[in-house]
Write a protein that holds these residues in place. Structure first.
Motif, PDB file in Angstrom:
ATOM      1  N   THR A 108      17.417  16.194  17.604  1.00 44.66           N
ATOM      2  CA  THR A 108      16.220  15.594  18.207  1.00 44.66           C
ATOM      3  C   THR A 108      15.316  14.992  17.146  1.00 44.66           C
ATOM      4  N   ASP A 109      15.195  15.658  16.005  1.00 45.99           N
ATOM      5  CA  ASP A 109      14.403  15.118  14.895  1.00 45.99           C
ATOM      6  C   ASP A 109      14.943  13.756  14.471  1.00 45.99           C
ATOM      7  N   CYS A 110      16.263  13.654  14.385  1.00 50.34           N
ATOM      8  CA  CYS A 110      16.886  12.390  13.996  1.00 50.34           C
ATOM      9  C   CYS A 110      16.653  11.319  15.056  1.00 50.34           C
ATOM     10  N   LEU A 111      16.827  11.683  16.318  1.00 55.37           N
ATOM     11  CA  LEU A 111      16.576  10.738  17.410  1.00 55.37           C
ATOM     12  C   LEU A 111      15.151  10.213  17.365  1.00 55.37           C
ATOM     13  N   LEU A 112      14.186  11.096  17.165  1.00 58.14           N
ATOM     14  CA  LEU A 112      12.781  10.679  17.140  1.00 58.14           C
ATOM     15  C   LEU A 112      12.507   9.705  15.996  1.00 58.14           C
ATOM     16  N   GLN A 113      13.212   9.862  14.875  1.00 58.59           N
ATOM     17  CA  GLN A 113      12.977   8.978  13.732  1.00 58.59           C
ATOM     18  C   GLN A 113      13.582   7.594  13.924  1.00 58.59           C
ATOM     19  N   TYR A 114      14.675   7.498  14.664  1.00 58.44           N
ATOM     20  CA  TYR A 114      15.347   6.202  14.838  1.00 58.44           C
ATOM     21  C   TYR A 114      15.138   5.605  16.226  1.00 58.44           C
ATOM     22  N   LYS A 115      14.214   6.158  16.989  1.00 56.15           N
ATOM     23  CA  LYS A 115      14.009   5.722  18.362  1.00 56.15           C
ATOM     24  C   LYS A 115      13.663   4.230  18.473  1.00 56.15           C
ATOM     25  N   GLU A 116      12.923   3.733  17.527  1.00 60.01           N
ATOM     26  CA  GLU A 116      12.446   2.345  17.606  1.00 60.01           C
ATOM     27  C   GLU A 116      13.327   1.365  16.841  1.00 60.01           C
ATOM     28  N   SER A 117      14.193   1.861  15.956  1.00 59.39           N
ATOM     29  CA  SER A 117      14.924   0.963  15.065  1.00 59.39           C
ATOM     30  C   SER A 117      16.410   0.863  15.370  1.00 59.39           C
ATOM     31  N   ALA A 118      16.998   1.849  16.053  1.00 56.26           N
ATOM     32  CA  ALA A 118      18.441   1.850  16.301  1.00 56.26           C
ATOM     33  C   ALA A 118      18.754   1.400  17.721  1.00 56.26           C
ATOM     34  N   GLU A 119      19.849   0.664  17.878  1.00 55.45           N
ATOM     35  CA  GLU A 119      20.313   0.300  19.215  1.00 55.45           C
ATOM     36  C   GLU A 119      21.092   1.445  19.850  1.00 55.45           C
ATOM     37  N   PHE A 120      21.898   2.130  19.035  1.00 62.33           N
ATOM     38  CA  PHE A 120      22.662   3.278  19.504  1.00 62.33           C
ATOM     39  C   PHE A 120      22.566   4.390  18.466  1.00 62.33           C
ATOM     40  N   VAL A 121      22.528   5.629  18.938  1.00 64.25           N
ATOM     41  CA  VAL A 121      22.549   6.785  18.045  1.00 64.25           C
ATOM     42  C   VAL A 121      23.650   7.722  18.514  1.00 64.25           C
ATOM     43  N   ILE A 122      24.475   8.148  17.558  1.00 68.55           N
ATOM     44  CA  ILE A 122      25.598   9.026  17.857  1.00 68.55           C
ATOM     45  C   ILE A 122      25.374  10.362  17.153  1.00 68.55           C
ATOM     46  N   PHE A 123      25.830  11.456  17.783  1.00 69.33           N
ATOM     47  CA  PHE A 123      25.531  12.799  17.282  1.00 69.33           C
ATOM     48  C   PHE A 123      26.808  13.622  17.085  1.00 69.33           C
TER      49      PHE A 123
END
Length: 531
Positions: A252-267
């Motif tokens: 969740t910390d990672c998601l919050l940091q890239y919420k505005e800059s990434a098109e897709f986030v994989i975990f």
């Protein structure tokens, strides 16, 4: 005749007494069984009732992210990420935040949302986010229930550099399996992902190799601490009740940091390799996947179990040869997520409980694509490279054995049915991955560091035995699982990069002790890795 005899027996007084005795005994046994079951339930699920009625609670604040403008939140929104007991959101619906502005103080109620919205959960502590919209002219934010003081929140802003795909990996600890991590970096980078690692401890030479890669970012991920002023008992360590190094908080910390800059986030975990099938790279893959499922906020790619082979010798190692050695076991396991960050506010590694209204979680069929879970490792004996024949052996390895392996990738066969529809990677991609890797570890200072990587694993065999016991065997499914339950000896003289951190405690918030992470950084040492 038989029926008449039975009727006489059933009508007798002796039978009535016997029947009553049996009923009483059965009732007693049922009562004992229910009580025993409730006792086991209570133990397995961490004394939920006790936590619910406890007068005071502890929370540990890990980060507060401020979004001036956002694709996910209203303008001037702050999100607090914290840990607490799994019933915390049932006792408190909001956290009170005092916002100091030039015009005066403003109180804002931050709505609490559990990251893992599942009760009972097998760990006593879980992550939460608290979301609130604050005045744009705020000077500072603090958690407070009085007008005198409070716990000032350390604000950060999300990353702004545009990224098509970001891979946020679960926290690494006692990490020394360089054969895995170097392959993960090269393969994910080749297919277009920017990699973000959370690290608790890692052997120093491997840490330096990963850190120097321009396509990676490494963040320290400390174990959490609660101060002497606390609601919990003095002997309680919350890390023993957080699932796998507090991984849902890290995701969740990672998601919050890239919420505005990434098109897709994989975990993924580092031993989960995904090769694009629906496109040439991850961006094309995930674009096609979300076109397949237009209402998806998150898509699960299941894992297919594999065994692989690698070398213990850096000079003979090839990241793509890992994939060329894959053997499918015919077993499927828990899936890992890829999300559209504007549609999801928090995430666990297997599921998101915070998908925005109008969207849902979908599952990618395994026969379309799946993660290769590099579960079983084998290290065949290769010829030892010595000083007089090092060049010859390297040349022979790369020109014959390597090329033969790379040029004949196995078929994707997740169900172990001798499938021949497609291979696990394209040969041209494999050659490019190997060439980039070879250039990277042959460059300047990296060459010396790479050559020092260990041939013997100290931690990995111990962790494997421990995780087979506490996790993969599924024997203790009702208990929390993590490295804190592994018996790991010290290895003095081993160069490791560990995490140092500092927490502060605020005890004047009504019924809650607040412990906040205020600093964390890496430090090198020569006494082994720590948890």
């Amino acid at each position: 005749m038989f029926l008449e005899s039975c009727q006489l027996i059933f009508k007798g007084k002796r039978f009535v007494r016997l029947f009553i005795f049996i009923v009483v005994c059965l009732g007693f046994l049922i009562a004992v069984t229910i009580l025993a079951g409730l006792t086991i339930f209570d133990r397995q699920h961490n004394h939920i009732l006790h936590d619910y009625v406890a007068r005071n609670d502890d929370i540990v604040v890990l980060s507060t992210t401020y979004y001036e403008n956002s694709k996910s939140f209203p303008p001037s929104t702050a999100v607090i990420l914290f840990n607490s007991v799994q019933v915390f959101h049932l006792k408190y619906s909001t956290l009170n935040v005092v916002t100091e502005t030039m015009q005066g103080n403003v109180e804002v109620q931050f709505k609490i949302q559990p990251v893992i919205n599942k009760i009972p959960f097998f760990c006593k502590w879980v992550p939460y986010i608290a979301v609130g919209q604050v005045p744009e002219d705020h000077v500072l934010l603090k958690l407070s229930t009085n007008k005198k003081d409070g716990m000032e929140l350390s604000l950060r802003t999300p990353f702004q550099t545009p990224r098509k795909v970001v891979a946020c990996f679960s926290p690494l600890f006692l990490n020394e399996r360089w054969q895995l991590l170097l392959a993960t970096v090269e393969i994910y980078s080749h297919y277009g992902a920017f990699l973000h690692f959370y690290v608790r401890s890692m052997i120093t030479d491997l840490f330096k190799l990963i850190k120097e890669n321009k396509n990676t970012r490494i963040s320290p991920w400390p174990s959490i601490k609660i101060g002497e002023s606390r609601a919990a008992s003095p002997m309680f360590d919350p890390n023993t009740e957080l699932e796998f190094r507090n991984q849902a908080s890290a995701m969740t910390d990672c998601l919050l940091q890239y919420k505005e800059s990434a098109e897709f986030v994989i975990f993924p975990d580092p031993d989960d390799i995904l090769v694009p099938v629906l496109g040439k790279n991850y961006h094309e893959e995930f674009t096609a996947a979300f076109n397949m499922f237009p209402t998806a906020g998150a898509i699960v790619y299941n894992m297919t179990q594999t065994s692989i082979e690698s070398s213990i010798t850096p000079a003979l190692y090839s990241p793509i040869s890992l994939l060329s050695s894959i053997k499918f076991k015919g077993e499927q396991r828990w899936g890992k997520l890829v999300v559209r960050p504007e549609r999801v506010d928090s995430t666990w590694i297997h599921r998101s409980y915070s998908i925005k209204e109008g969207y849902e979680q979908k599952v990618m069929p395994v026969d379309v694509n799946a993660f290769y879970h590099l579960r079983i490792w084998k290290f065949p004996d290769y010829p030892t490279v010595n000083r007089t024949s090092e060049f010859t052996n390297r040349f022979m390895f790369y020109s014959t054995l390597f090329f033969k392996e790379i040029s004949n990738p196995p078929y994707f066969d997740p169900y172990h049915l001798n499938a021949t529809k497609r291979t696990v990677y394209n040969v041209s991609d494999g050659l490019k991955i190997q060439r980039k890797f070879k250039n990277r570890v042959s460059d300047g200072n990296m060459k010396a560091i790479y050559s020092r990587l260990p041939k013997v694993s100290l931690y990995y065999p111990l962790i494997e035995v421990c995780y087979n016991r506490i996790f993969y065997s599924m024997k203790d499914i009702g208990t929390c699982r993590g490295p804190e339950y592994c018996n790991i000896p010290a290895f003095p003289g081993l160069r490791c990069t560990n995490v140092a951190s500092e927490f502060v405690t605020y005890k004047s918030y009504k019924n809650i002790y607040i412990h906040q992470l205020i600093s964390t950084d890496f430090e090198e040492g020569e006494n082994g890795c720590t948890l």
